[in-house]
Design a protein around this motif. Structure first.
Motif, short mmCIF file in Angstrom:
data_model
loop_
_atom_site.label_atom_id
_atom_site.label_comp_id
_atom_site.label_asym_id
_atom_site.label_seq_id
_atom_site.Cartn_x
_atom_site.Cartn_y
_atom_site.Cartn_z
N LEU A 58 -4.51 2.23 -1.95
CA LEU A 58 -4.31 1.09 -1.91
C LEU A 58 -5.12 0.60 -2.73
O LEU A 58 -6.47 0.72 -3.78
CB LEU A 58 -5.33 -0.01 -0.99
N ASP A 59 -4.51 0.33 -4.52
CA ASP A 59 -4.43 -0.13 -6.18
C ASP A 59 -4.93 -1.26 -5.66
O ASP A 59 -4.33 -2.86 -6.60
CB ASP A 59 -4.02 0.66 -7.16
N LEU A 60 -6.05 -1.90 -5.79
CA LEU A 60 -6.82 -3.16 -6.29
C LEU A 60 -6.30 -3.59 -7.84
O LEU A 60 -6.25 -4.96 -7.90
CB LEU A 60 -8.12 -3.66 -6.31
N ASP A 61 -6.09 -2.83 -8.88
CA ASP A 61 -5.66 -3.27 -9.56
C ASP A 61 -3.85 -3.98 -9.73
O ASP A 61 -4.04 -4.53 -10.34
CB ASP A 61 -5.76 -1.81 -11.37
N GLN A 62 -3.55 -3.32 -8.91
CA GLN A 62 -1.70 -4.08 -8.65
C GLN A 62 -1.93 -5.57 -8.46
O GLN A 62 -2.97 -5.92 -7.77
CB GLN A 62 -1.27 -3.39 -7.45
N PRO A 63 -1.54 -6.79 -9.01
CA PRO A 63 -1.69 -7.62 -8.54
C PRO A 63 -1.36 -8.40 -6.83
O PRO A 63 -1.75 -9.39 -6.64
CB PRO A 63 -0.86 -8.62 -9.68
N MET A 96 1.07 -1.54 -0.18
CA MET A 96 -0.20 0.14 0.04
C MET A 96 1.14 0.85 -0.16
O MET A 96 1.87 1.20 0.90
CB MET A 96 -1.25 0.26 1.51
N ASP A 97 0.18 2.50 -0.72
CA ASP A 97 1.35 3.46 -1.09
C ASP A 97 0.69 4.35 -0.47
O ASP A 97 -0.26 4.19 -0.06
CB ASP A 97 1.32 3.88 -2.32
N SER A 98 1.75 5.28 0.55
CA SER A 98 1.11 6.76 0.85
C SER A 98 1.71 7.62 0.14
O SER A 98 0.42 8.63 0.86
CB SER A 98 1.94 6.58 2.76
N ASP A 99 2.03 7.73 -0.77
CA ASP A 99 2.31 9.09 -1.42
C ASP A 99 1.47 8.36 -3.32
O ASP A 99 2.02 7.72 -3.30
CB ASP A 99 3.47 9.56 -1.62
#
Length: 782
Positions: free
Chosen positions: A263-268, A1-4
């Motif tokens: 949190l990008d759900l396209d990331q596997p 999960m990225d914070s930026d």
């Protein structure tokens, strides 16, 4: 999960300096926002805190509200919880089983664990955005999070206090619903921000932000983000989880919180391939190649409905969805295409029964078309998804004939014996769809003047129709203004009779015909209260109290114009030139035995007001008063509440003082009133603990409070009336409760659309309630 969202780093790895507060101490963001965004509150923090991170309530020294409409800076409000950490929950027994998690399918356990970790990480940012393409399972993940983290979860770090579905909502309706979910009352974002200054830690989850407003209001997602969610991000003890794909709404959130987690759900990595494959194997329909649809559950569900579907796994999810939607649409038989086009034209989720009544659809074609669609997230609420599928069907179908659809939908409304439409007998969903298409065809549709339609349709559709009319440049009608003040987008006004009663209150003196119609409907439903008059000032918050001494027989009324004298029976102002007064946030107003008045504002400042030349208290008297959180007076008596729950009762003529031996409230006293009763004087007090107590000087208090709810009391009032002693109490969630003494179950519970600021009861039995922008006089029937 990225914070930026741009750098891809975790918040724990960076430490940006935040802006400073007015006194030079670190503060949360409070700089002027973009046009249309409400000014934010500022918070004075202890040293060494990251303003963008998690800030404990006890580390906030004070808050500073934004300047009011006149440009006057807000008064600093000391935080009573500063330096006093909230007590932690009692430890669970060693042998107690750990709370289980609800099932999370489609291999989404990694995403679920990441969200739980963010929620419990005290160093994480206060915003987490759930990104991903349509069909990636964003809404399902957040629904799971709310189910896994109820508000009473034994682990404080795993609590979600509100789950707001933004689909179809406007800024007003989203504000009202979110306030309702949080146990507050607000119709505008500024009111909600004011209510959230109570220092209570909360976590809010917002789903379907990109579907806010609907097709008629395409800028609503960005407006909702900018006007409601961005200001919420400034509240240091509030966490926000928002479902929003990349776009204007997401950009508004990122600009306000650049270190927010994404949190990008396209990331596997957020989907377990093996468990995803096992989940795909269990889908009914055609076989699905998990490698071709990973990591999107929506694509897999659509592939299971598409014969021979084989999207290229090398394509991005959005392009795979478009290719899969094309293959699905090409395989749909001609007989079902019209029904699917009708569903696309509904511009929102509809039930199977209502879908079958749309032009081009019938029961047979709808049943067949439903078998071709992925199952809806909510039972029997159909819409085309993912969005690439909806866009394709819409583009390949004739334009929606809103007039024809409106008449087709209207044909399903029952008919009264006189031949007119029986709106009360129709279902709210049908009326909402009718209004949606009427408004789309004509923003000034006469249906917006049809009171029965407003009372029985789904409220969010009514609010959206009024918003569309406003955005089209049409003037605000009395009905629209009353609707906004009533804020009926809440569970408490689901009953048409309750909606009619509160609309009658806000229409009184503004639209006689509509007010009379609402009053009659409320009377037929045996609603136990009714409105008598309304004072609606041009500007400013309101407060009201009966006069004493020289002003006895008058009502002292404060609004944006100043301090007025008014007729208690009619609400008519009796002075042409009010006493100048600036009161941005009145908390309590009381007349005093000296002929003047005292005003307590939200910052805790107590001011003496002059009424017709009479001072509220003698010179120097206020300096002798220590911290005061509530005040009331009557004839020869003045009563003051304190932060420690104690109440002081003083007789002016003798100087005699009384107080209960022990505090009646846990925490500050927030409301007081006093009245003659039973040969003595009766004091009523309300507290931050939600309790309402009554006691008499020199006598022991009752063994238990006369009322108690889990929200802070905002106002109390009591007085002898021709029908007996009447007690009124209001709480921060917007409930106003009227009870005659001894009649526990025969009063009235009322919601007026906002939290009541001040209450008073006249000798004739009128209950005068001051809301943030109006004063209403009510009477209890029977």
């Amino acid at each position: 999960m990225d914070s930026d969202n741009r750098a891809g780093t975790r918040l724990a790895d960076r430490a940006e300096d935040g802006p400073t507060a007015p006194d030079g101490t670190p503060g949360t963001p409070g700089a002027p926002a973009t046009p249309g965004t409400p000014a934010r509150w500022q918070y004075l923090l202890d040293d060494g805190l990251d303003p963008a991170g998690r800030i404990p309530v006890h580390a906030v020294r004070a808050s500073v509200p934004p300047a009011d409409r006149t440009g006057t800076p807000g008064a600093r409000r000391p935080n009573p919880r500063h330096g006093r950490p909230l007590p932690g929950p009692a430890p669970a027994p060693a042998d107690a089983p750990a709370p289980g998690l609800p099932p999370l399918g489609a291999g989404r356990r990694p995403a679920g664990r990441a969200l739980l970790s963010w929620l419990e990480d005290t160093r994480a940012p206060r915003l987490c955005r759930i990104a991903g393409s349509s069909g990636s399972g964003r809404t399902h993940l957040l629904t799971w999070l709310a189910a896994a983290c109820p508000p009473d979860h034994p682990r404080p770090g795993r609590r979600v206090h509100a789950l707001l579905d933004a689909e179809g909502l406007t800024v007003r309706s989203a504000t009202a619903r979110l306030a309702d979910l949080l146990g507050l009352a607000a119709g505008e974002p500024a009111e909600l921000l004011e209510a959230l200054q109570d220092g209570t830690p909360r976590t809010v989850v917002v789903t379907d932000l990109d579907r806010a407003g609907g097709p008629r209001l395409p800028d609503l997602p960005e407006r909702l983000a900018r006007e409601l969610l961005v200001p919420l991000l400034s509240v240091p003890w509030l966490l926000l989880v928002v479902e929003a794909a990349d776009g204007p709404a997401a950009e508004a959130l990122t600009a306000a919180a650049p270190t927010g987690a994404v949190l990008d759900l396209d990331q596997p990595q957020w989907t377990d391939p093996a468990k995803y494959a096992a989940w795909c194997a269990g889908l009914p329909g055609h076989p699905v190649d998990p490698a071709a649809t990973h990591p999107s559950p929506g694509l897999a569900q659509l592939a299971a409905r598409t014969p021979g579907a084989a999207p290229d796994p090398a394509l991005p999810p959005a392009e795979r969805a478009a290719a899969l939607a094309g293959a699905w649409w090409a395989a749909v038989p001609d007989a079902e295409r019209a029904a699917l086009a009708a569903l696309a034209g509904a511009e929102g989720p509809v039930s199977t029964a209502l879908w079958a009544t749309l032009p081009g659809a019938d029961a047979r074609s709808v049943a067949a078309a439903a078998d071709l669609l992925p199952p809806p997230p909510m039972a029997d609420r159909w819409r085309l998804r993912p969005e690439q599928l909806a866009d394709l069907v819409t583009a390949d179908s004739p334009p929606v004939d809103h007039a024809a659809t409106m008449w087709e939908v209207a044909g399903g409304i029952p008919v009264r014996p006189d031949g007119g439409p029986d709106l009360a007998a129709s279902d709210p969903e049908r009326l909402a769809l009718l209004l949606r298409h009427a408004s789309a065809g004509d923003p000034a549709s006469p249906m917006l003047d049809e009171v029965d339609l407003l009372l029985h349709a789904e409220p969010a559709a009514v609010t959206a129709a009024f918003q569309y009319a406003e955005d089209s440049g049409l003037p605000t009608t009395p009905l629209a203004a009353a609707w906004h003040r009533a804020a009926p987008d809440r569970a408490a006004t689901a009953r048409p009779a309750d909606r009619a009663a509160v609309l009658h209150a806000h229409l009184t003196g503004r639209h006689d015909a509509a007010a009379a119609h609402c009053a009659e409907l409320a009377r037929q439903a045996e609603t136990r209260w009714r409105a008598v008059w309304q004072h609606l000032p041009a500007d400013g918050p309101c407060a009201a109290t009966p006069g004493l001494g020289p002003s006895a027989g008058h009502l002292l009324l404060v609004d944006g114009d100043g301090l007025h004298l008014a007729d208690p029976a009619t609400g008519r102002l009796r002075d042409d030139r009010p006493e100048p007064l600036h009161a941005p946030h009145p908390r309590a107003l009381t007349a005093t035995p000296f002929g003047g008045a005292l005003l307590l504002d939200a910052s805790g400042a107590l001011r003496s007001l002059t009424v017709r030349g009479a001072e509220g208290v003698p010179d120097g008297a206020l300096a002798a008063l220590d911290a005061c959180t509530a005040v009331a007076a009557h004839e020869d008596v003045m009563v003051f509440g304190r932060p420690d729950g104690l109440t002081t009762y003083s007789e002016v003529s003798t100087g005699t003082a009384h107080r209960p031996e022990h505090p009646l409230h846990e925490g500050p006293v927030t409301a007081l009133d006093v009245a003659p009763a039973d040969g003595g004087v009766l004091v009523a007090s309300g507290g931050e603990d939600g309790r309402v107590w009554t006691w008499m000087p020199g006598r022991p208090p009752l063994p238990a409070p006369v009322d108690q709810r889990p929200w802070p009391v905002t106002a109390v009032a009591l007085a002898g009336t021709p029908a007996g002693l009447l007690l009124a109490a209001a709480w921060s969630d917007g409930l106003l409760r009227l009870r005659r003494w001894g009649e526990r179950h025969h009063g009235a519970d009322i919601r007026l659309g906002a939290a009541v600021r001040t209450l008073s009861v006249t000798p004739d039995g009128l209950v005068v309630a001051a809301l943030p922008g109006s004063v209403l006089a009510l009477t209890l029937a029977g």
